[in-house]
Design a protein around this motif. Structure first.
Motif, PDB file in Angstrom:
ATOM      1  N   LEU A  37      21.335  49.187  47.181  1.00 45.31           N
ATOM      2  CA  LEU A  37      22.452  48.344  47.612  1.00 45.31           C
ATOM      3  C   LEU A  37      21.951  46.980  48.114  1.00 45.31           C
ATOM      4  CD1 LEU A  37      24.705  50.966  49.419  1.00 45.31           C
ATOM      5  CD2 LEU A  37      25.184  49.781  47.262  1.00 45.31           C
ATOM      6  N   GLU A  38      20.829  46.963  48.834  1.00 41.69           N
ATOM      7  CA  GLU A  38      20.256  45.695  49.298  1.00 41.69           C
ATOM      8  C   GLU A  38      19.898  44.803  48.110  1.00 41.69           C
ATOM      9  OE1 GLU A  38      16.978  47.045  51.659  1.00 41.69           O
ATOM     10  OE2 GLU A  38      18.275  47.650  53.331  1.00 41.69           O
ATOM     11  N   HIS A  39      19.255  45.381  47.103  1.00 49.03           N
ATOM     12  CA  HIS A  39      18.902  44.603  45.898  1.00 49.03           C
ATOM     13  C   HIS A  39      20.165  44.121  45.181  1.00 49.03           C
ATOM     14  CE1 HIS A  39      14.585  45.030  45.980  1.00 49.03           C
ATOM     15  NE2 HIS A  39      14.673  46.351  46.075  1.00 49.03           N
ATOM     16  N   TYR A  40      21.173  44.997  45.113  1.00 52.85           N
ATOM     17  CA  TYR A  40      22.406  44.603  44.436  1.00 52.85           C
ATOM     18  C   TYR A  40      23.050  43.405  45.132  1.00 52.85           C
ATOM     19  CZ  TYR A  40      27.010  44.414  42.502  1.00 52.85           C
ATOM     20  OH  TYR A  40      28.151  43.941  41.898  1.00 52.85           O
ATOM     21  N   LEU A  41      23.178  43.465  46.451  1.00 53.20           N
ATOM     22  CA  LEU A  41      23.824  42.372  47.190  1.00 53.20           C
ATOM     23  C   LEU A  41      23.031  41.075  47.068  1.00 53.20           C
ATOM     24  CD1 LEU A  41      25.062  44.226  50.393  1.00 53.20           C
ATOM     25  CD2 LEU A  41      26.375  43.589  48.360  1.00 53.20           C
ATOM     26  N   ARG A  96      35.498  56.164  48.363  1.00 55.01           N
ATOM     27  CA  ARG A  96      36.221  55.016  48.893  1.00 55.01           C
ATOM     28  C   ARG A  96      35.560  53.711  48.428  1.00 55.01           C
ATOM     29  NH1 ARG A  96      36.042  54.090  55.206  1.00 55.01           N
ATOM     30  NH2 ARG A  96      36.408  56.327  55.174  1.00 55.01           N
ATOM     31  N   TYR A  97      36.406  52.696  48.216  1.00 50.75           N
ATOM     32  CA  TYR A  97      35.917  51.359  47.881  1.00 50.75           C
ATOM     33  C   TYR A  97      35.636  50.589  49.166  1.00 50.75           C
ATOM     34  CZ  TYR A  97      37.575  52.366  43.189  1.00 50.75           C
ATOM     35  OH  TYR A  97      37.763  52.932  41.960  1.00 50.75           O
ATOM     36  N   PHE A  98      34.474  49.927  49.229  1.00 51.86           N
ATOM     37  CA  PHE A  98      34.082  49.152  50.393  1.00 51.86           C
ATOM     38  C   PHE A  98      33.884  47.685  50.008  1.00 51.86           C
ATOM     39  CE2 PHE A  98      32.761  53.390  51.595  1.00 51.86           C
ATOM     40  CZ  PHE A  98      33.018  53.446  52.965  1.00 51.86           C
ATOM     41  N   GLU A  99      34.404  46.794  50.844  1.00 57.97           N
ATOM     42  CA  GLU A  99      34.021  45.384  50.739  1.00 57.97           C
ATOM     43  C   GLU A  99      32.518  45.317  50.990  1.00 57.97           C
ATOM     44  OE1 GLU A  99      35.999  42.885  49.989  1.00 57.97           O
ATOM     45  OE2 GLU A  99      38.009  43.704  50.306  1.00 57.97           O
ATOM     46  N   PHE A 100      31.851  44.328  50.392  1.00 59.16           N
ATOM     47  CA  PHE A 100      30.400  44.250  50.539  1.00 59.16           C
ATOM     48  C   PHE A 100      29.979  44.150  52.007  1.00 59.16           C
ATOM     49  CE2 PHE A 100      29.989  42.255  46.046  1.00 59.16           C
ATOM     50  CZ  PHE A 100      30.197  43.494  45.481  1.00 59.16           C
ATOM     51  N   ASP A 101      30.761  43.445  52.824  1.00 60.68           N
ATOM     52  CA  ASP A 101      30.385  43.288  54.233  1.00 60.68           C
ATOM     53  C   ASP A 101      30.815  44.475  55.096  1.00 60.68           C
ATOM     54  OD1 ASP A 101      33.102  42.861  54.282  1.00 60.68           O
ATOM     55  OD2 ASP A 101      32.994  40.876  55.191  1.00 60.68           O
ATOM     56  N   ALA A 102      31.374  45.509  54.487  1.00 60.11           N
ATOM     57  CA  ALA A 102      31.806  46.695  55.239  1.00 60.11           C
ATOM     58  C   ALA A 102      31.051  47.955  54.825  1.00 60.11           C
ATOM     59  CB  ALA A 102      33.316  46.904  55.052  1.00 60.11           C
ATOM     60  N   VAL A 106      25.129  55.482  39.374  1.00 62.21           N
ATOM     61  CA  VAL A 106      25.717  54.172  39.078  1.00 62.21           C
ATOM     62  C   VAL A 106      25.977  53.402  40.366  1.00 62.21           C
ATOM     63  CG1 VAL A 106      26.796  54.891  36.909  1.00 62.21           C
ATOM     64  CG2 VAL A 106      28.065  55.117  39.048  1.00 62.21           C
ATOM     65  N   ILE A 107      26.066  52.089  40.204  1.00 65.02           N
ATOM     66  CA  ILE A 107      26.531  51.186  41.249  1.00 65.02           C
ATOM     67  C   ILE A 107      27.900  50.718  40.772  1.00 65.02           C
ATOM     68  CG2 ILE A 107      26.025  49.098  42.569  1.00 65.02           C
ATOM     69  CD1 ILE A 107      23.077  49.459  41.428  1.00 65.02           C
ATOM     70  N   PRO A 108      28.967  51.445  41.140  1.00 72.89           N
ATOM     71  CA  PRO A 108      30.291  51.174  40.572  1.00 72.89           C
ATOM     72  C   PRO A 108      31.034  50.078  41.350  1.00 72.89           C
ATOM     73  CG  PRO A 108      30.303  53.243  41.785  1.00 72.89           C
ATOM     74  CD  PRO A 108      28.946  52.651  41.943  1.00 72.89           C
ATOM     75  N   ILE A 109      31.455  49.061  40.637  1.00 77.14           N
ATOM     76  CA  ILE A 109      32.114  47.910  41.253  1.00 77.14           C
ATOM     77  C   ILE A 109      33.547  47.793  40.737  1.00 77.14           C
ATOM     78  CG2 ILE A 109      32.033  45.394  41.571  1.00 77.14           C
ATOM     79  CD1 ILE A 109      29.670  46.915  42.884  1.00 77.14           C
ATOM     80  N   TRP A 110      34.464  47.562  41.679  1.00 78.70           N
ATOM     81  CA  TRP A 110      35.870  47.309  41.358  1.00 78.70           C
ATOM     82  C   TRP A 110      36.330  46.110  42.183  1.00 78.70           C
ATOM     83  CZ3 TRP A 110      39.786  47.844  38.231  1.00 78.70           C
ATOM     84  CH2 TRP A 110      41.085  47.629  38.679  1.00 78.70           C
ATOM     85  N   GLU A 111      36.642  45.004  41.513  1.00 72.70           N
ATOM     86  CA  GLU A 111      37.158  43.804  42.174  1.00 72.70           C
ATOM     87  C   GLU A 111      36.345  43.432  43.413  1.00 72.70           C
ATOM     88  OE1 GLU A 111      41.340  44.440  42.848  1.00 72.70           O
ATOM     89  OE2 GLU A 111      41.808  44.095  40.722  1.00 72.70           O
ATOM     90  N   ASN A 112      35.041  43.257  43.235  1.00 73.40           N
ATOM     91  CA  ASN A 112      34.119  42.887  44.317  1.00 73.40           C
ATOM     92  C   ASN A 112      34.082  43.891  45.463  1.00 73.40           C
ATOM     93  OD1 ASN A 112      33.023  40.510  43.176  1.00 73.40           O
ATOM     94  ND2 ASN A 112      34.932  39.452  43.666  1.00 73.40           N
ATOM     95  N   LYS A 113      34.347  45.134  45.145  1.00 71.52           N
ATOM     96  CA  LYS A 113      34.179  46.226  46.101  1.00 71.52           C
ATOM     97  C   LYS A 113      33.275  47.262  45.455  1.00 71.52           C
ATOM     98  CE  LYS A 113      38.765  45.646  48.067  1.00 71.52           C
ATOM     99  NZ  LYS A 113      40.100  46.226  48.188  1.00 71.52           N
ATOM    100  N   ILE A 114      32.536  47.953  46.295  1.00 67.00           N
ATOM    101  CA  ILE A 114      31.625  48.978  45.794  1.00 67.00           C
ATOM    102  C   ILE A 114      32.165  50.358  46.152  1.00 67.00           C
ATOM    103  CG2 ILE A 114      30.126  49.021  47.844  1.00 67.00           C
ATOM    104  CD1 ILE A 114      27.826  49.067  45.599  1.00 67.00           C
ATOM    105  N   LEU A 115      32.043  51.273  45.217  1.00 66.66           N
ATOM    106  CA  LEU A 115      32.517  52.636  45.429  1.00 66.66           C
ATOM    107  C   LEU A 115      31.382  53.489  45.982  1.00 66.66           C
ATOM    108  CD1 LEU A 115      34.625  54.924  45.012  1.00 66.66           C
ATOM    109  CD2 LEU A 115      33.584  55.260  42.776  1.00 66.66           C
TER     110      LEU A 115
END
Length: 194
Positions: free
Chosen positions: A171-175, A150-156, A58-67
């Protein structure tokens, strides 16, 4: 020195030497009515087919952060990955993706979304399948295959420490899709050993 179970056990190699039905040595031949070399038992007639293994995640997203999960196992120990792993018998790819998210990250609540990427990795004999997913409860309890989750901001996103090209390209395609505000299914092939 004491060997831990995790240090002792490892996945069985693809090549077989003996028949799993009768234990006789295997021959590498093209069976009748086939078109490629297979491991065949000349004693009992069993053909030991080797087919691609499916990796589901999965590509798990929480409040515009990726796990992401940090791997506690080889290959690529101590690198970050999306929650994913080998699909088991008698489960769908979606069920396997959710199971892997639970096993690797211990996500308290997750809602599976649509299929996002299908990646052929012929050199590894694998097909990687990722689904979009929304986390509904952000608490995490990583399992033994993860050092941490850990949850990461997209730019981190730790691009230099990602585990596999299938993860980085997904991840590149997702962003790119998130930036456009429209998600589509991505199918492609990677010729690599991981």
């Amino acid at each position: 020195m004491t060997t831990k179970p995790s240090d002792f056990y490892f996945p069985n190699p693809r090549s077989l030497h003996y028949c799993t039905q009768c234990a006789n040595p295997l021959a590498r031949i093209i069976p009748p009515d086939d078109n490629r070399v297979r491991d065949v038992c000349l004693q009992c007639g069993s053909v030991h087919y080797q087919n691609p293994r499916n990796v589901v995640g999965v590509i798990p997203i929480w409040e515009n952060k990726i796990l992401l999960c940090k791997r506690a196992i080889e290959p690529r120990y101590n690198t970050w990955t999306l929650p994913a792993g080998f699909m088991e018998l008698k489960e769908t790819s979606a069920e396997g993706a959710l199971r892997e998210a639970d096993e690797e990250a211990g996500i308290a609540g997750i809602e599976l979304g649509p299929l996002f990427s299908v990646i052929d990795v012929p050199s590894a004999g694998q097909v990687h399948i990722f689904y979009l997913a929304t986390i509904t409860q952000p608490e995490l309890n990583p399992g033994p295959e993860s050092l941490e989750a850990r949850y990461f901001e997209f730019d981190a996103i730790p691009w230099d420490n990602l585990s596999f090209r299938t993860v980085s390209t997904t991840l590149e395609h997702y962003l790119a899709d998130a930036k456009k505000g429209q998600f589509s299914i991505h199918y492609y092939s990677l010729d690599e050993n991981h």
